[in-house]
Design a protein around this motif. Structure first.
Motif, PDB file in Angstrom:
ATOM      1  N   ALA A 132       0.856  -1.180   0.000  1.00  0.00           N
ATOM      2  CA  ALA A 132       0.000   0.000   0.000  1.00  0.00           C
ATOM      3  C   ALA A 132       0.897   1.236   0.000  1.00  0.00           C
ATOM      4  O   ALA A 132       2.089   1.151   0.314  1.00  0.00           O
ATOM      5  N   GLU A 133       0.321   2.387  -0.349  1.00  0.00           N
ATOM      6  CA  GLU A 133       1.121   3.608  -0.432  1.00  0.00           C
ATOM      7  C   GLU A 133       0.525   4.720   0.425  1.00  0.00           C
ATOM      8  O   GLU A 133      -0.678   4.978   0.377  1.00  0.00           O
ATOM      9  N   THR A 134       1.384   5.355   1.218  1.00  0.00           N
ATOM     10  CA  THR A 134       1.022   6.583   1.927  1.00  0.00           C
ATOM     11  C   THR A 134       1.847   7.703   1.311  1.00  0.00           C
ATOM     12  O   THR A 134       3.082   7.714   1.434  1.00  0.00           O
ATOM     13  N   ASP A 135       1.184   8.627   0.637  1.00  0.00           N
ATOM     14  CA  ASP A 135       1.872   9.680  -0.102  1.00  0.00           C
ATOM     15  C   ASP A 135       1.763  11.002   0.661  1.00  0.00           C
ATOM     16  O   ASP A 135       0.698  11.612   0.729  1.00  0.00           O
ATOM     17  N   LEU A 136       2.868  11.422   1.255  1.00  0.00           N
ATOM     18  CA  LEU A 136       2.924  12.693   1.977  1.00  0.00           C
ATOM     19  C   LEU A 136       3.517  13.804   1.117  1.00  0.00           C
ATOM     20  O   LEU A 136       3.658  14.935   1.583  1.00  0.00           O
ATOM     21  N   SER A 137       3.848  13.498  -0.130  1.00  0.00           N
ATOM     22  CA  SER A 137       4.620  14.433  -0.940  1.00  0.00           C
ATOM     23  C   SER A 137       3.830  15.638  -1.416  1.00  0.00           C
ATOM     24  O   SER A 137       4.430  16.659  -1.788  1.00  0.00           O
ATOM     25  N   THR A 138       2.510  15.567  -1.421  1.00  0.00           N
ATOM     26  CA  THR A 138       1.712  16.668  -1.967  1.00  0.00           C
ATOM     27  C   THR A 138       1.169  17.616  -0.901  1.00  0.00           C
ATOM     28  O   THR A 138       0.552  18.631  -1.237  1.00  0.00           O
TER      29      THR A 138
END
Length: 303
Positions: A132-138
């Motif tokens: 799964a992915e947790t995207d904090l980049s945005t």
């Protein structure tokens, strides 16, 4: 629990058994130093970066030798670099994992924010490994992952130093993303950019720490000594500049650091690590270190 209070943190941390997960990773990945050069944006707040003398050929050779050496501890893969992102050889700031999850960090500088857009690295984890992915980049708050956040994976504990590369909200986002039981938040000393140049936690039982790199070192030292006892080794400012704290354990029986870092340690420190069951392994990284990071910065762990 996320706190700046060392007493509150210790109360929780001392109750945490080493059963949150494995202390060391099951694999690692690197990113090739293609386009190796001085990144002017990153140099604004990285005092460890050289002003010149960057040697792409030497950096590439060192990086290849690093890959070949690290396989003594874990399987290692290397992704291609990109000349548009000269700091990409330090992927641990952008990508990190917990069991079954990829976490993508939010970098402070635009030149590094582009690294988070790598579809090949993201798809390797999501499509190939099924993470799964947790995207904090945005989101708006800088949180440069295992540059800013040093973890005791076995106990589920975090140590997050705040600087321009990680603010308080960024620390909270990482605490949640990694599923940590407790995180101690503190300010780095002026001029420091990442926690992992002043602190390393090794296989859940030892710590390398430079008090000069922390704004209020007594609190951090008290916490570390309560948790790791004789496993705490304090470093001088000169040893910090030699990247002695930019070290990592990729298996329970060793600590990896650059040759420059190893040569900065004195015999008594090396003996302490050996007595703790941590063989000191090193790789020459002089050319790479001109970019303001060392061995630990080059390694993104796969849990």
């Amino acid at each position: 629990m996320l706190t700046r209070d060392p007493a509150v943190f210790l109360q929780r941390a001392l109750a945490c058994a080493p059963d949150a997960g494995p202390a060391t990773a099951r694999a690692a990945f690197l990113v090739s130093p293609d386009g190796f050069a001085r990144a002017a944006e990153s140099a604004q707040d990285n005092v460890y970066m050289a002003k010149g003398g960057f040697d792409p050929g030497a950096a590439a050779a060192e990086h290849r030798a690093l890959h070949c050496a690290l396989v003594a501890s874990v399987p290692v893969i290397t992704f291609a670099g990109d000349a548009r992102t000269p700091d990409a050889l330090f992927p641990n700031n952008v990508f990190a994992t917990t069991s079954g999850r990829l976490i993508v960090g939010r970098m402070r500088h635009p030149v590094r924010q582009h690294e988070a857009d790598r579809p090949d690295i993201r798809r390797f984890f999501t499509d190939v490994l099924g993470y799964a992915e947790t995207d904090l980049s945005t989101q708006a708050h800088p949180c440069e992952l295992t540059g800013a956040l040093v973890m005791d994976r076995a106990r589920g504990l975090g140590f997050c130093g705040l600087s321009e590369r990680c603010d308080a909200q960024g620390a909270a986002l990482m605490h949640a993303a990694f599923g940590l039981r407790a995180t101690f938040v503190f300010d780095l000393a002026p001029g420091e950019y990442h926690t992992n140049v002043v602190l390393a936690l090794l296989a859940g039982r030892a710590a390398l720490v430079c008090p000069d790199g922390v704004a209020a070192p007594d609190s951090l030292l008290r916490v570390l000594e309560q948790l790791y006892g004789d496993g705490v080794l304090t470093l001088t400012a000169a040893q910090k500049r030699a990247f002695a704290a930019n070290a990592i354990s990729l298996d329970p029986g060793a600590v990896w650091m650059s040759q420059t870092a190893r040569e900065a340690l004195v015999p008594s420190q090396l003996g302490r690590l050996q007595a703790l069951g941590l063989a000191v392994r090193s790789v020459p990284l002089e050319a790479i270190e001109a970019a303001g990071g060392s061995l630990r910065c080059c390694v993104a762990e796969i849990f």
